[in-house]
Design an enzyme around this catalytic site. Sequence first.
Site, PDB file in Angstrom:
ATOM      1  N   VAL A  22     -35.067 -97.395   7.394  1.00 42.14           N
ATOM      2  CA  VAL A  22     -35.071 -97.534   5.932  1.00 42.14           C
ATOM      3  C   VAL A  22     -34.650 -98.931   5.520  1.00 42.14           C
ATOM      4  O   VAL A  22     -35.314 -99.604   4.741  1.00 42.14           O
ATOM      5  CB  VAL A  22     -34.145 -96.482   5.287  1.00 42.14           C
ATOM      6  CG1 VAL A  22     -34.005 -96.738   3.788  1.00 42.14           C
ATOM      7  CG2 VAL A  22     -34.672 -95.081   5.545  1.00 42.14           C
ATOM      8  N   ASP A  40     -25.837-105.491   9.677  1.00 37.86           N
ATOM      9  CA  ASP A  40     -25.695-104.305  10.513  1.00 37.86           C
ATOM     10  C   ASP A  40     -24.604-104.609  11.531  1.00 37.86           C
ATOM     11  O   ASP A  40     -24.522-105.726  12.056  1.00 37.86           O
ATOM     12  CB  ASP A  40     -27.018-103.974  11.218  1.00 37.86           C
ATOM     13  CG  ASP A  40     -27.046-102.532  11.708  1.00 37.86           C
ATOM     14  OD1 ASP A  40     -27.819-101.733  11.149  1.00 37.86           O
ATOM     15  OD2 ASP A  40     -26.305-102.200  12.660  1.00 37.86           O
ATOM     16  N   THR A  90     -27.170 -90.593   7.332  1.00 39.78           N
ATOM     17  CA  THR A  90     -26.222 -89.528   7.023  1.00 39.78           C
ATOM     18  C   THR A  90     -26.664 -88.282   7.784  1.00 39.78           C
ATOM     19  O   THR A  90     -27.400 -87.452   7.254  1.00 39.78           O
ATOM     20  CB  THR A  90     -26.156 -89.250   5.508  1.00 39.78           C
ATOM     21  OG1 THR A  90     -27.490 -89.256   4.962  1.00 39.78           O
ATOM     22  CG2 THR A  90     -25.321 -90.270   4.791  1.00 39.78           C
ATOM     23  N   THR A 125     -28.981 -90.497   2.012  1.00 42.05           N
ATOM     24  CA  THR A 125     -29.106 -89.146   1.478  1.00 42.05           C
ATOM     25  C   THR A 125     -27.777 -88.413   1.569  1.00 42.05           C
ATOM     26  O   THR A 125     -27.193 -88.301   2.654  1.00 42.05           O
ATOM     27  CB  THR A 125     -30.177 -88.358   2.247  1.00 42.05           C
ATOM     28  OG1 THR A 125     -31.406 -89.076   2.176  1.00 42.05           O
ATOM     29  CG2 THR A 125     -30.356 -86.969   1.656  1.00 42.05           C
ATOM     30  N   CYS A 265     -34.748 -86.580   7.865  1.00 41.44           N
ATOM     31  CA  CYS A 265     -34.792 -86.184   6.453  1.00 41.44           C
ATOM     32  C   CYS A 265     -34.982 -84.681   6.307  1.00 41.44           C
ATOM     33  O   CYS A 265     -34.046 -83.957   5.998  1.00 41.44           O
ATOM     34  CB  CYS A 265     -35.905 -86.941   5.722  1.00 41.44           C
ATOM     35  SG  CYS A 265     -35.548 -88.677   5.429  1.00 41.44           S
ATOM     36  N   ARG A 336     -35.008 -89.455  16.552  1.00 47.00           N
ATOM     37  CA  ARG A 336     -33.834 -88.777  15.993  1.00 47.00           C
ATOM     38  C   ARG A 336     -34.168 -87.341  15.582  1.00 47.00           C
ATOM     39  O   ARG A 336     -35.132 -87.092  14.889  1.00 47.00           O
ATOM     40  CB  ARG A 336     -33.320 -89.544  14.769  1.00 47.00           C
ATOM     41  CG  ARG A 336     -32.748 -90.915  15.080  1.00 47.00           C
ATOM     42  CD  ARG A 336     -32.339 -91.642  13.823  1.00 47.00           C
ATOM     43  NE  ARG A 336     -33.469 -91.849  12.921  1.00 47.00           N
ATOM     44  CZ  ARG A 336     -33.357 -92.331  11.677  1.00 47.00           C
ATOM     45  NH1 ARG A 336     -32.173 -92.638  11.195  1.00 47.00           N
ATOM     46  NH2 ARG A 336     -34.429 -92.502  10.936  1.00 47.00           N
TER      47      ARG A 336
END
Length: 440
Positions: A22, A40, A90, A125, A265, A336
């Site tokens: 993202v 980062d 998250t 999120t 997501c 992931r």
Amino acid sequence: MRSIEGILAQQDYLAVVGLGYVGLPLAVAFADKVKTLGFDSNQEKIHIYQQGVDPTREIGDEKISSTTLEFTTDPVRLKEARVIIVAVPTPVNGDKTPNLAPVINASKIIGQNLSPGSIVVFESTVYPGVTEDVCIPVLEKESGLICGKDFKAGYSPERINPGDRVHKLENICKIVAGIDTETAEAITAVYELIIQAGVYKAPSIKVAEAAKLAENAQRDINIAFMNELAMAFDRMEINTQDVIAAMNTKWNALGFYPGLVGGHCIGVDPYYFIYQAELLGYHSQIIAAGRRINDNMANFVTDNIIKKMIQADKDVKKSNIYIMGITFKENCPDMRNSKAVDVCKHLAAYGIKVKVVDPFVDKTECKQELDLELVALKDVRQADCLVFLVAHQPFRELQPAELAAMYKPQDQQTRPVLIDIKSIFQQQTVTEKGYCYWSL
């Protein structure tokens, strides 16, 4: 606002914290318009980017080599930024409760380096209330500043769809919200620099947070419905794809298909909703049921792989089985929360060893993160069973002769097994050629 004016005038920096699937496309897009820092804490990741390599494949090596984005692992540089956008993951814990550690840690780092007059925008999120009840207090504690007076905050849920070359960052409508109207307007002005599809101003931060959860839970439920149909039709010996083709002739059919639902997501966000709702005394029924169905699909697929192998008279534990695709979705290297990985684990629990083929995944990363050995597509030979879990384009382009060449020569005792979760191949065609075939 003064902070926005400085950025638009190329005097101050905009910063993006978290440079993954993202944050990286977001930061590179902003760098085309304004002075941008990309922060980062992962030094190895930053080093790879600085070498002009994009392992996410979201923007490509050529773009990352030419970008004016300034990569850094030095949090002190965030003091130079007047707008800081947070795009850290998250995830959920093992018990499916929200893991807010990444966003809390990011808030601590930002708070320790927050300059007065800045705006902090969260894209990660979260469930409704996290920005205002968790993140802002951390920013205030670490900075000694007061939100609303010394700095402002807002929320804009990320909507990037990894691997999608049609629905890209710039042509997906952006939802924004701020702690007040002035902040919302300022955040809108920032995103309008890069978002061609327009910006939608939500009436509150909680509404913006909830919107992200709702849109992903809706998709999760619809796929769960199709998965439930697929499991029932399997018992009825009805081809699910044939049913969908007939159903989709109606104008208001939704066009969903069964499949493995993973990723960062859809496979995660509904749990944030369920968690917060239960804290408030509401126990989710539909969303929780959808999650149970989708989480169980890897078991269902595994059982059918074994079932088809036995029906084809294969010695399952001695068979040469290739898992075709290990990422959570097609044409993307993101592993992931991949349910394809779960299928491998379930097979391993039966003592079944598999080989993995995925042209989008880095061999070293696959070994380090999953302890799985990657095999190149061109090296697939002597297979007893091919399990296509992900519809990568190179798999879709396989010709019949190429597919046949991957298997052991057919004999009269056993048949080659083809498991086709995404219905890449035509069932009638492959069954006529002698394959023992199964799809969702």
